[in-house]
Design a protein around this motif. Structure first.
Motif, PDB file in Angstrom:
ATOM      1  N   LYS A  27     -10.530  -2.152  -6.937  1.00 45.43           N
ATOM      2  CA  LYS A  27      -8.994  -2.113  -6.980  1.00 45.43           C
ATOM      3  C   LYS A  27      -8.264  -2.046  -7.320  1.00 45.43           C
ATOM      4  O   LYS A  27      -6.891  -2.109  -7.224  1.00 45.43           O
ATOM      5  CB  LYS A  27      -9.532  -3.751  -5.920  1.00 45.43           C
ATOM      6  N   GLY A  70      -3.680   1.526  -9.259  1.00 42.42           N
ATOM      7  CA  GLY A  70      -3.538   0.927  -7.992  1.00 42.42           C
ATOM      8  C   GLY A  70      -2.374  -0.627  -7.944  1.00 42.42           C
ATOM      9  O   GLY A  70      -2.615  -1.030  -6.943  1.00 42.42           O
ATOM     10  N   SER A 102       0.768  -6.977  -0.373  1.00 39.90           N
ATOM     11  CA  SER A 102       0.039  -5.493  -0.429  1.00 39.90           C
ATOM     12  C   SER A 102       0.932  -4.501  -0.425  1.00 39.90           C
ATOM     13  O   SER A 102       0.594  -3.526  -0.860  1.00 39.90           O
ATOM     14  CB  SER A 102      -0.428  -5.509   0.999  1.00 39.90           C
ATOM     15  N   VAL A 118       0.704  -2.909  -3.447  1.00 39.80           N
ATOM     16  CA  VAL A 118      -1.124  -2.062  -4.324  1.00 39.80           C
ATOM     17  C   VAL A 118      -1.108  -0.380  -3.475  1.00 39.80           C
ATOM     18  O   VAL A 118      -0.167  -0.610  -2.974  1.00 39.80           O
ATOM     19  CB  VAL A 118      -1.078  -2.503  -2.284  1.00 39.80           C
ATOM     20  N   LYS A 121      -3.376   2.370  -3.137  1.00 41.40           N
ATOM     21  CA  LYS A 121      -4.687   2.215  -2.329  1.00 41.40           C
ATOM     22  C   LYS A 121      -5.372   3.633  -2.616  1.00 41.40           C
ATOM     23  O   LYS A 121      -4.981   4.239  -2.925  1.00 41.40           O
ATOM     24  CB  LYS A 121      -4.632   2.894  -0.869  1.00 41.40           C
ATOM     25  N   ASP A 122      -6.761   3.427  -3.234  1.00 42.51           N
ATOM     26  CA  ASP A 122      -7.882   4.148  -3.744  1.00 42.51           C
ATOM     27  C   ASP A 122      -7.129   4.917  -4.557  1.00 42.51           C
ATOM     28  O   ASP A 122      -8.188   6.239  -5.159  1.00 42.51           O
ATOM     29  CB  ASP A 122      -7.955   4.968  -2.127  1.00 42.51           C
ATOM     30  N   GLU A 131      -5.890  -7.912  -3.355  1.00 40.83           N
ATOM     31  CA  GLU A 131      -6.596  -7.930  -2.340  1.00 40.83           C
ATOM     32  C   GLU A 131      -8.065  -8.545  -1.959  1.00 40.83           C
ATOM     33  O   GLU A 131      -8.953  -8.819  -1.120  1.00 40.83           O
ATOM     34  CB  GLU A 131      -6.494  -6.704  -1.569  1.00 40.83           C
ATOM     35  N   GLU A 187     -10.555  -8.771   0.976  1.00 40.83           N
ATOM     36  CA  GLU A 187     -12.045  -8.033   0.605  1.00 40.83           C
ATOM     37  C   GLU A 187     -13.060  -9.209   1.337  1.00 40.83           C
ATOM     38  O   GLU A 187     -14.548  -8.339   1.511  1.00 40.83           O
ATOM     39  CB  GLU A 187     -12.055  -7.614  -0.577  1.00 40.83           C
TER      40      GLU A 187
END
Length: 494
Positions: free
Chosen positions: A79, A85, A136, A139, A141-142, A194, A198
């Motif tokens: 994360k 991130g 969120s 965030v 992602k990835d 998250e 998760e």
């Protein structure tokens, strides 16, 4: 159960493509002051490198209120950190703190079960959902994956077992410093953002892959029934109620305690210069403080004193699993079990396959393997799928008949030589890649205490005698040491 067989067979046949002395010359060891063990092998066949980090902490090391936490952390450590991130960690952190405050209160209220206040639970869940939506917005992602991918990284992954947790990547050798920067940052500054989202993903994984899958559910029940005291009996993913009660605070504590240099083994294999690599790793990881030493797993499984049988009735094809308690990896009798495994259940030339699949045609697939871990005494397992119209009972009888032969009929020298030939072949096939060698180095260093187990394995196997095989078979393949699990269809014959 074919997947379990393939994974375990791979583990048993791990060794080295190189002659033992050559491998010992090629592996360069370096232990840092903070306890991190670094293993390196120079291979200049291509401008690539594989880097594996193995933490000596798995689900076997969890306390009763932590079950499933190592597996959930595997998810969470993708994360990001305080810099990766996130769009703005300073703005994100206060929201994450509020999320944890609400989640802790919600978890405590749900733990009251029938005495819980349903109205309070509903309000807390609504508040948690709103806060997670707010968080969120920050965030990214990835971002780990994207960074590696843009720089030629492949195979970026992780896996958790009962014995440990591993993070791996292969990438161009001139990008090794990127790996060091990312992984040292993750080790020091991981942010479990998250977390509750998760956690819900893992709960769904459990429903789909275990609760709703008859073969996996049988396997989980079989292992739990085989280990009544030792934590090997607990599933790595955790029971559903375990996962439901995991909190970010608890996961952070577990992470900071044990995911540390003194509990880590790093293997870097490929187009490297070992001295430069040592300097690089020291520069990025050397200042990280050691964590706590893992408390020893002191619980011993009591000796089994009678056969245990587990039947599962499901709308699924019949399956039978048979297991016998045996010693841990690296013990004298374990080497004998490696030979027995290869004779009975390793591939299409094995006795089980030739007799039960080809000759008698009573199963569609069969294999033998060690499970569920290797650090502690484990199980020798046989798994088979009956071929219709043959029954679980017929297959069970046929397996037992082959085990009885192992007790009374000496294995021929030709059979033993074929095993050595097969080991040599598997060594060349599996150890031909940088990733294969990196995996073996970290696996054996963490599990047996030394990667040199790889060097010694073939010689130990070569010294196993037919008399030892019969002795071990007679000692362990007994009714009182046996656990049998099977699936039968509703209304079908038992």
């Amino acid at each position: 159960m074919k997947s379990f067989w393939l994974i375990a067979t791979t583990f048993i046949l791990f060794s080295t493509t190189l002659h033992a002395a050559t491998l010992e010359e090629k592996v360069v060891e370096h232990t840092m002051k903070n306890g991190m063990k670094l293993l390196m092998v120079e291979r200049h066949t291509s401008p690539t490198v594989s880097a594996w980090i193995r933490f000596r902490v798995g689900s076997v090391d969890e306390r009763s209120d932590e079950r499933g936490i190592a597996h959930l952390l595997e998810h969470m450590l993708f994360k990001g950190t305080t810099t990766l991130g996130t769009k703005d960690y300073a703005a994100e952190k206060p929201i994450l703190d509020k999320i944890e405050e609400v989640a802790q209160t919600l978890t405590a209220e749900k733990a009251k079960r029938d005495k819980a206040d349903s109205g309070k639970i509903a309000a807390l869940e609504k508040r948690l959902t709103a806060l997670e939506a707010d968080a969120s917005k920050y965030v990214v992602k990835d971002e780990f994956f994207e960074l590696y991918s843009k720089n030629g990284g492949t195979g970026y992954n992780a896996f958790t077992s009962r014995d440990g947790t591993t993070y791996l990547i292969s990438l161009p050798s001139n990008k090794l410093e990127l790996w060091a920067a990312i992984e040292s940052d993750r080790l020091q500054n991981a942010v479990l953002r998250e977390f509750y989202t998760e956690r819900s993903v893992v709960m769904e994984e459990r429903r789909r892959s275990y609760d709703a899958d008859p073969e996996n559910k049988l396997w989980e029940t079989f292992v739990a029934s085989s280990f009544l005291a030792h934590p090997y009996g607990q599933p790595t993913i955790g029971w559903m109620s375990d996962i439901e009660n995991l909190t970010r605070t608890k996961a952070e504590q577990f992470f900071h305690n044990y995911y540390a240099p003194n509990n880590a083994v790093v293997a870097i294999v490929g187009d490297i210069d070992t001295k430069a690599t040592i300097n690089l790793v020291e520069r990025y990881f050397g200042a990280i403080k050691p964590g706590k030493s893992l408390p020893p797993v002191t619980t011993e499984e009591p000796k089994q004193s009678g056969e245990r049988r587990i039947e599962m009735i499901a709308e699924s094809e019949p399956t039978v699993i048979m297991g016998f308690h045996k010693p841990a990896v690296g013990t004298p009798d374990d080497y004998v079990f490696d030979v027995i495994n290869m004779i009975l259940g390793s591939g299409r030339t094995s006795r089980f396959y030739k007799k039960l699949v080809i000759e008698k045609q009573i199963v569609t697939d069969i294999g033998a393997f060690d499970a569920p871990g290797n650090r502690f005494p484990n199980l020798f397992v046989v798994s088979a799928n009956p071929r219709a119209p043959h029954t679980v009972s017929e297959v069970e009888d046929a397996i037992n008949a082959e085990l009885e032969i192992m007790k009374t009929t000496p294995v021929t020298e030709r059979d033993l030589q074929q095993i050595l030939n097969k080991i040599d072949y598997e060594e060349a096939r599996r150890m031909g890649t940088n990733g294969g060698l990196a995996r073996n180095l970290t696996e054996y260093e963490a599990t047996t205490g030394s990667w040199r187990y790889m060097v010694e394995h073939r010689g130990r196997i070569a010294n196993v005698t037919p008399a030892e095989i019969m002795r071990v078979a007679a000692t362990y393949f007994t009714r009182e040491n046996r656990t049998v699990g099977f699936i039968t269809k509703k209304g079908g014959a038992k």
